[in-house]
Enzyme design. Sequence first.
Site, PDB file in Angstrom:
ATOM      1  N   LEU A 201       6.470  -8.906   5.494  1.00  0.00           N
ATOM      2  CA  LEU A 201       5.417  -7.919   5.296  1.00  0.00           C
ATOM      3  C   LEU A 201       4.054  -8.611   5.269  1.00  0.00           C
ATOM      4  O   LEU A 201       3.936  -9.730   4.774  1.00  0.00           O
ATOM      5  CB  LEU A 201       5.650  -7.170   3.978  1.00  0.00           C
ATOM      6  CG  LEU A 201       6.943  -6.340   3.900  1.00  0.00           C
ATOM      7  CD1 LEU A 201       7.121  -5.780   2.508  1.00  0.00           C
ATOM      8  CD2 LEU A 201       6.926  -5.222   4.925  1.00  0.00           C
ATOM      9  N   LEU A 232       1.716  -0.563  -2.528  1.00  0.00           N
ATOM     10  CA  LEU A 232       3.051  -0.921  -2.060  1.00  0.00           C
ATOM     11  C   LEU A 232       3.165  -2.413  -1.763  1.00  0.00           C
ATOM     12  O   LEU A 232       2.396  -2.957  -0.966  1.00  0.00           O
ATOM     13  CB  LEU A 232       3.400  -0.104  -0.815  1.00  0.00           C
ATOM     14  CG  LEU A 232       4.808  -0.298  -0.243  1.00  0.00           C
ATOM     15  CD1 LEU A 232       5.863   0.131  -1.258  1.00  0.00           C
ATOM     16  CD2 LEU A 232       4.966   0.484   1.049  1.00  0.00           C
ATOM     17  N   ASP A 233       4.144  -3.060  -2.410  1.00  0.00           N
ATOM     18  CA  ASP A 233       4.479  -4.475  -2.181  1.00  0.00           C
ATOM     19  C   ASP A 233       3.294  -5.416  -2.419  1.00  0.00           C
ATOM     20  O   ASP A 233       3.202  -6.472  -1.810  1.00  0.00           O
ATOM     21  CB  ASP A 233       5.030  -4.684  -0.763  1.00  0.00           C
ATOM     22  CG  ASP A 233       6.354  -3.959  -0.553  1.00  0.00           C
ATOM     23  OD1 ASP A 233       7.145  -3.900  -1.509  1.00  0.00           O
ATOM     24  OD2 ASP A 233       6.578  -3.452   0.558  1.00  0.00           O
ATOM     25  N   GLU A 234       2.380  -5.024  -3.307  1.00  0.00           N
ATOM     26  CA  GLU A 234       1.215  -5.857  -3.586  1.00  0.00           C
ATOM     27  C   GLU A 234       1.078  -6.168  -5.067  1.00  0.00           C
ATOM     28  O   GLU A 234       0.012  -6.592  -5.519  1.00  0.00           O
ATOM     29  CB  GLU A 234      -0.061  -5.178  -3.074  1.00  0.00           C
ATOM     30  CG  GLU A 234      -0.118  -5.032  -1.559  1.00  0.00           C
ATOM     31  CD  GLU A 234      -1.433  -4.440  -1.082  1.00  0.00           C
ATOM     32  OE1 GLU A 234      -2.369  -4.350  -1.902  1.00  0.00           O
ATOM     33  OE2 GLU A 234      -1.522  -4.066   0.103  1.00  0.00           O
TER      34      GLU A 234
END
Length: 289
Positions: A201, A232-234
């Site tokens: 990602l 998201l995903d951070e």
Amino acid sequence: MNGPVASSWVLTLACVDRVGIVAAVSQFLAERGGFITDSQQYADRESGRFFMRVAFEATNNRMDGGTQWLRVEFAPIGDYFAMDWRLTDVDERPRILIAVSKGSHCLADLLHRWQTSTLAVDIMGVVSNHPDMRRITEWHGISYHELPANGDKPTQEAALFDIFERTCSDYLILARYMQVLSEELVAKLVGRCVNIHHSFLPGFKGARPYHRAHERGVKLIGATAHFVTANLDEGPIIEQAVERIDHRATAEDMVRIGRDIETQVLARAVRWIADRRVLLNGRKTVIFR
């Protein structure tokens, strides 16, 4: 140090950095017969915050009052320095709820580590939007809760959070749970929800990321474990790892290697949380290893 050890504890704290914090903690323990077995601290000059983890044991009967007594005794120091602090008995195991979809590798690894007593947590249950992981979960004697999405995400998430609260879970571990949590649920689980994902990602989102990475000739495979936030995903990163590959690796090789890394990274993140080694520092973490 004479006589049997009555018990042992871990104290973690975070506060504005200032002179005297370490001295106050050390004096507090010394006056009550506490023997420090491990002490780590970190001063973040950028944020002006101070972080500390102290493991200690009782050397005499002055700590016979136990954990709650120690908390009451330490509270004035915590108030004086405006600390965000926790004092826990080392035998107090975090209670985790695991969420999974169809991928078994991370769940199976956590279950094995838990069963072999190499992961000091209590697994309160497994939640899934599919039936696939029921057999392995119930074989380990753990409750399995199947919550299909069925297009009604608010109801599904309400049921998930209800299980989290009813089981008195401390953390929700997303062990390849292929659902994006709503901002409402994330807000309820700030600092208590951990996710694992591959390292591709944001370059290779969606389905078959390893195959698309293979098509591009990617040479590094990795994984990241982090706290979940609305972005998201951070979220704040807890652990990461990578492994180098070359042109001979097939897409299937990459999937296998990636899964191995994901299990190791997630297990380390959960173990550090269980050992009270992870402290939040804004968008980052402090990891006392």
